[in-house]
Design an enzyme around this catalytic site. Structure first.
Site, PDB file in Angstrom:
ATOM      1  N   ARG A 299     105.289  42.496  67.588  1.00 48.40           N
ATOM      2  CA  ARG A 299     104.349  43.511  67.072  1.00 48.40           C
ATOM      3  C   ARG A 299     103.522  43.021  65.883  1.00 48.40           C
ATOM      4  NH1 ARG A 299     108.933  46.682  68.466  1.00 48.40           N
ATOM      5  NH2 ARG A 299     108.481  48.046  70.238  1.00 48.40           N
ATOM      6  N   LYS A 321      88.523  39.830  66.371  1.00 44.14           N
ATOM      7  CA  LYS A 321      88.540  40.202  67.786  1.00 44.14           C
ATOM      8  C   LYS A 321      89.406  39.193  68.538  1.00 44.14           C
ATOM      9  CE  LYS A 321      84.300  42.707  68.942  1.00 44.14           C
ATOM     10  NZ  LYS A 321      83.098  42.656  69.788  1.00 44.14           N
ATOM     11  N   GLU A 363      74.957  31.417  69.270  1.00 44.59           N
ATOM     12  CA  GLU A 363      75.450  32.448  68.351  1.00 44.59           C
ATOM     13  C   GLU A 363      74.745  32.364  67.000  1.00 44.59           C
ATOM     14  OE1 GLU A 363      77.293  34.833  69.286  1.00 44.59           O
ATOM     15  OE2 GLU A 363      78.379  34.149  71.054  1.00 44.59           O
ATOM     16  N   LYS A 405      78.144  37.812  59.781  1.00 43.94           N
ATOM     17  CA  LYS A 405      79.205  38.461  60.546  1.00 43.94           C
ATOM     18  C   LYS A 405      80.222  39.127  59.633  1.00 43.94           C
ATOM     19  CE  LYS A 405      82.226  38.173  64.461  1.00 43.94           C
ATOM     20  NZ  LYS A 405      82.680  37.427  65.651  1.00 43.94           N
ATOM     21  N   GLU A 415      84.363  48.033  65.571  1.00 46.51           N
ATOM     22  CA  GLU A 415      83.221  48.244  66.453  1.00 46.51           C
ATOM     23  C   GLU A 415      83.032  49.718  66.820  1.00 46.51           C
ATOM     24  OE1 GLU A 415      81.957  46.409  70.642  1.00 46.51           O
ATOM     25  OE2 GLU A 415      82.341  44.865  69.155  1.00 46.51           O
ATOM     26  N   ARG A 419      78.973  47.244  64.430  1.00 44.47           N
ATOM     27  CA  ARG A 419      79.425  45.927  64.864  1.00 44.47           C
ATOM     28  C   ARG A 419      78.947  45.589  66.279  1.00 44.47           C
ATOM     29  NH1 ARG A 419      85.427  43.133  64.112  1.00 44.47           N
ATOM     30  NH2 ARG A 419      84.922  41.228  65.233  1.00 44.47           N
ATOM     31  N   ASN A 423      76.708  41.915  69.690  1.00 47.50           N
ATOM     32  CA  ASN A 423      76.735  41.641  71.125  1.00 47.50           C
ATOM     33  C   ASN A 423      75.334  41.450  71.703  1.00 47.50           C
ATOM     34  OD1 ASN A 423      79.617  41.772  71.745  1.00 47.50           O
ATOM     35  ND2 ASN A 423      79.464  43.923  71.188  1.00 47.50           N
ATOM     36  N   HIS A 426      74.875  39.694  74.986  1.00 45.89           N
ATOM     37  CA  HIS A 426      76.183  39.608  75.631  1.00 45.89           C
ATOM     38  C   HIS A 426      76.297  40.485  76.882  1.00 45.89           C
ATOM     39  CE1 HIS A 426      77.087  37.500  71.977  1.00 45.89           C
ATOM     40  NE2 HIS A 426      78.355  37.355  72.281  1.00 45.89           N
ATOM     41  N   HIS A 430      77.709  38.315  79.665  1.00 45.02           N
ATOM     42  CA  HIS A 430      79.013  38.534  80.286  1.00 45.02           C
ATOM     43  C   HIS A 430      78.877  38.713  81.792  1.00 45.02           C
ATOM     44  CE1 HIS A 430      81.074  40.045  76.328  1.00 45.02           C
ATOM     45  NE2 HIS A 430      80.892  38.743  76.349  1.00 45.02           N
ATOM     46  N   HIS A 443      80.261  30.195  77.566  1.00 46.50           N
ATOM     47  CA  HIS A 443      79.936  31.501  76.992  1.00 46.50           C
ATOM     48  C   HIS A 443      78.606  31.465  76.242  1.00 46.50           C
ATOM     49  CE1 HIS A 443      80.373  35.344  74.989  1.00 46.50           C
ATOM     50  NE2 HIS A 443      80.307  34.751  73.807  1.00 46.50           N
TER      51      HIS A 443
END
Length: 540
Positions: A299, A321, A363, A405, A415, A419, A423, A426, A430, A443
């Protein structure tokens, strides 16, 4: 000016047991006149002569923390003296922060103009290269916690001293010719430092200070492991820690539940406990997967990001993330979980394949396009240097990207709104990755092409003009990235874009430019979206 040199210098001197001296205060004490008065009566040239004299005398002393005036670096003699006589720390502040701090300060003669903001911008452009020329440490002062900044400086000074003691070859000593840039992701109790600079992997101190337990699990892949694993692991073993090496296959196609289980298997087999620290040594896939393992094992255990690709250094290692891919969608399974630190050794970029470097530049371009038009301009002007791996240009690109960032993450860690702007490109990107199969396009390649598509859609929505679209396309191409997307078929495109974390109620959400340098989050009419797809794809 206004970066906090006097405040931080006093605290730092107290912590180091040294005497604090402010060169401006010393000049005022010697002349009996204020700095504004000297500027007004004698002029700036006379003040600079007095300043150089004071700095020359103080540099001959030992055991002091010296805060210089912001313009002291204009003198080549001053720069040489400061660099040769001590460790130079550059406290960096952006124009907005300086404006707030100096708004009511009448003791700054250079800002007594009709347009102080413009003056500050001019001074920054003039002085920034000179600060970087002589600084061994660069500390971002954008966060309000002064004690935290002082501690960051102390930690970095300790790491520098350890490097100096360990120097034994010309290759090692050359590391100190470049500055380490230090930033902070300000998240209260979960705040953590980012260190950017060459040679960080050759110095065990920066990583060791973030490892508290007996066990360390280093997660890497079959490409990065042979290059850097032993360099990171050996000093930890020498310090008495048990090091577990977990080497995974390389590639986006392995960012899966099965690979994640390999990490858990190794941790359990070695009886790792809650004090075990995970170290993510590699690119974005390793960072995301290791972070998710750290968030889930028992955890939650601590982890440190050690990104070795440009994409990971400028983006994926910062912000917490973590996750893995699902056959139906990228990064759909994961958690927000912040690292203890990010250590970005820019020297690792020397071994990076050209295709991976280009993927990272996507990026970098993204950060300028969505939030900093001036940075976008700078990237356009320096894209040749970035592609050629110019160390100074890469360091600036990485630092500015991390600053952008970190500021967005500070405002919206999970997000909930803002935030999502990170993207940009993206949604289309994606879809390309998933539609072709993970690993066919990198990517960053998919994001680069996705930004061109998002810019095209922004124009069709009336947000930007043709010239802005051409600028985005030209910069993406100059970075060595694709600007034409594969033809997946309109219905397949829509199906893939409907599986996206930003979407709400089945509506596809896009990050668009409104204008270049400013983002807009929202949907788009199906007809315009189909026009963009028709214009930006090519048959296989």
């Amino acid at each position: 000016m206004g970066a906090g040199k006097t405040t931080i210098g006093r605290i730092l001197a107290r912590k180091l047991g040294m005497r604090f001296v402010d060169s401006d205060h010393e000049i005022e004490a010697r002349t009996g006149a204020s700095i504004p008065w000297i500027f007004e009566i004698e002029g700036e040239e006379s003040f600079r002569r007095r300043e150089s004299e004071v700095i020359r005398e103080l540099c001959a002393e030992g055991g002091i923390v010296l805060a210089t005036g912001g313009g002291a670096v204009l003198s080549a003699e001053n720069r040489a003296l400061l660099k040769s006589c001590g460790t130079v720390v550059y406290l960096r502040a952006n124009v907005n922060s300086i404006m707030v701090r100096t708004a009511h300060d009448k003791n700054r003669p250079l800002l007594q103009t009709a347009d102080p903001r413009r003056k500050l911008e001019e001074l920054t452009a003039q002085r920034e290269p000179l600060y970087r020329e002589i600084a061994e440490l660069v500390i971002d002062t954008g966060r309000p916690n002064v004690q935290s900044m002082v501690q960051t400086i102390l930690d970095q000074l300790e790491a520098l001293e350890a490097t100096r003691r360990a120097r034994c070859t010309p290759a090692t000593s050359s590391m100190t010719q470049h500055s380490t840039i230090s930033l902070t992701v300000d998240l209260g109790e979960r705040s953590y430092p980012i260190a950017i600079g060459p040679g960080l992997l050759s110095d065990p101190a920066p990583l060791a200070q973030h490892i508290k337990g007996r066990q360390v699990a280093i997660v890497t892949n079959t490409t990065v492991g042979p290059l850097y694993l032993e360099r990171v692991a050996a000093p930890l073993r020498a310090a008495g820690r048990e090091v577990i090496e977990i080497v995974l296959p390389d590639g986006e196609q392995y960012k899966t539940m099965e690979t994640l289980m390999q990490v858990f298997d190794a941790l359990l087999a070695n009886k790792c406990d809650r004090k075990t620290t995970l170290v993510a040594l590699g690119g974005g896939v390793i960072g995301d997967l290791t972070g998710f393992a750290a968030a889930s094992y028992m955890r939650g255990v601590p982890f440190v990001q050690v990104p070795t690709t440009l994409l990971a250094q400028v983006d994926s290692s910062v912000g917490g993330k973590t996750g893995i891919n699902h056959p139906l969608g990228k990064n759909m399974i994961g958690a927000f979980y912040q690292p203890r630190a990010v250590l970005a050794d820019t020297a690792t970029l020397a071994t990076l394949p050209a295709r991976e470097l280009a993927a990272g530049l996507a990026e970098v371009i993204k950060h300028g396009a969505i939030i900093d038009a001036a940075f976008f301009d700078w990237i356009e002007q320096n894209i040749g240097k970035l592609v050629a791996r110019d160390q100074a240009a890469l360091a600036h690109a990485i630092a500015r990207s991390c600053e952008i960032k970190a500021d967005v993450v500070r405002q919206d860690e999970r997000e909930g709104g803002l935030r999502a702007i990170l993207n940009f490109g993206h949604t289309f990107g994606h879809a390309i990755e998933n539609g072709l199969g993970y690993g066919v396009w990198l990517h960053g390649e998919a994001v680069g092409c996705g930004m061109v598509m998002a810019a095209d859609l922004s124009r069709r929505m009336g947000y930007i003009d043709d010239a802005a679209v051409r600028r985005v396309r030209a910069l993406v191409a100059a970075a060595g990235l694709p600007t034409v997307a594969p033809d997946l078929g309109a219905e397949r495109w829509l199906e893939l874009m409907e599986v996206d974390k930003k979407n709400e109620g089945g509506d596809i959400k896009f990050i668009l430019l409104k204008p270049l340098g400013s983002p807009s989050i929202g949907g788009a009419p199906r007809a315009l979206l189909l026009e963009t797809l028709a214009a930006c794809v090519v048959a296989p």
